[in-house]
Design an enzyme around this catalytic site. Structure first.
Site: not given
Ligand code: UDP
Length: 346
Positions: A128, A154, A158
């Site tokens: 991402s 988050y 990643k």
């Protein structure tokens, strides 16, 4: 090829299955159906009964995944299965780390043991642009060599998983058994399959484009812009929205062109940023409807402005977004959500 798609019942994973099946591959979808849907799995099974099968399991269930890899002689894994809400990750970071990292390691263990201990040949990971956080000055549009400093748990999940994968690829190279590893760092993904079979159906729905369409179609009374005091031209966050079918095309190119032994990272985004207000204007134009917009505080974890420098993926994978007009992207999402007001449950 025989490909395992994790997160196959989710928004991007289901579109990936559809494209791979159209290209003639054999595909096994794997999903725990926590947020994914059985319906697209059924639709794909009906359309391609000989080449698609679905396994209801966690990505971290190493035994089930290994049995699946062996049964279908899988050589390539596309790993989409993950939790993917920035705000939620700030609220419950341990859940995000457990799900996106610990479960991912369970998947990698299976990938390592497959093919009689030789391991799978290709791994493509959904990373991402959230791994970049707020890029330093001069780094927008964002190139792949931009420092990675996430602003949310988050984003960290990643980024950490990218490191884990690179270490795994190093182990394979040192064992004279190299793997092709590609990390695709997505910018914002929007729109849906242009045949109208698949769409975006999240519960809860938090993404700007579907939330805006829900407001435009009366499914919700209004929506909020999270922050209007950002240092951007209109004060709202700027993002790069790539059509889901173009995103999936980047995966097929990575599968075909990244060679065994290579470790590659590519950004996937059209190369143009749109502010939150510009997206909402597009939704108004496409739907022909106005809706109430509240202006509220910033959402925790949001980066200010992120849009892609697509030079690397253009030159090395020959990838270029086919749909770059924001109204066209929004209209594919609108077409599906208008005919599926309750998503797959419609
Ligand atoms: N956003 C917003 N209102 C909403 C949903 C999103 O203002 O109801 C903003 C959000 O703060 C971000 C942008 O829209 O700046 C895109 O958010 P989204 O959740 O779609 O994707 P993300 O960038 O978090 O992956």
């Amino acid at each position: 090829m025989s490909i395992l798609v994790t997160g196959s019942a989710g928004y991007i994973g289901s579109h990936a299955c559809q494209r791979l099946l159209r290209d003639g591959h054999r595909v096994v979808g794997l999903d725990n159906l926590f947020r994914g849907h059985q319906a697209p799995m059924d639709l794909l099974s009906e359309a391609h009964p000989d080449r698609f099968s679905f396994v209801h399991a966690d990505v971290g269930d190493t035994d089930r995944v290994l049995a699946t890899l062996d049964e279908h002689q899988v050589d390539t894994v596309m790993h989409f299965g993950a939790l993917a809400y920035v705000g939620e990750s700030v609220e419950d970071p341990l859940w995000y780390y457990r799900n996106n990292i610990a479960m991912g390691i369970g998947l990698l263990d299976a990938c390592d043991q497959a093919q009689n201990g030789r391991g799978i040949s290709r791994f493509i990971f959904s990373s991402s642009c959230a791994t970049y956080g707020d890029p330093p000055e001069g780094m927008i549009p964002v190139p792949e060599h931009c420092p990675q400093a996430p602003t949310s748990p988050y984003g960290y999940t990643k980024l950490h998983f990218e490191h884990i994968l690179k270490d795994y690829a190093t182990k394979r190279r040192r064992a004279d058994n190299p793997i092709a590893l590609t990390m695709l760092r997505y910018f914002n993904v929007a729109g849906s399959d242009r045949t109208g079979m698949l769409g975006e159906d999240h519960t809860p729905e938090t993404h700007l484009v579907p939330v805006g369409i829900e407001a435009a179609t009366g499914k919700r009374d209004s929506l909020s812009i999270f922050g209007t005091d950002y240092p951007t031209p209109d004060g709202t966050c700027v993002r790069d929205y790539v059509h889901v079918e173009d995103l999936v095309d980047a995966h097929t190119r990575a599968m075909d062109r990244v060679e065994i032994g290579q470790v590659q990272a590519f950004n996937v985004g059209i190369g143009k940023g749109y502010s939150v207000r510009e997206i909402l204007d597009s939704i108004k134009r496409v739907s022909g409807n106005d809706f109430i917009i509240h202006e509220t505080d910033r959402r925790a974890g949001d980066a200010i402005a992120l849009y892609n420098d697509p030079s690397k993926i253009q030159s090395e994978l020959g990838w270029r977004a086919e749909i770059t007009d924001i109204d066209e992207i929004v209209s594919t999402a609108y077409a599906w959500l208008r005919t599926h007001p309750e998503g797959y449950g419609s």
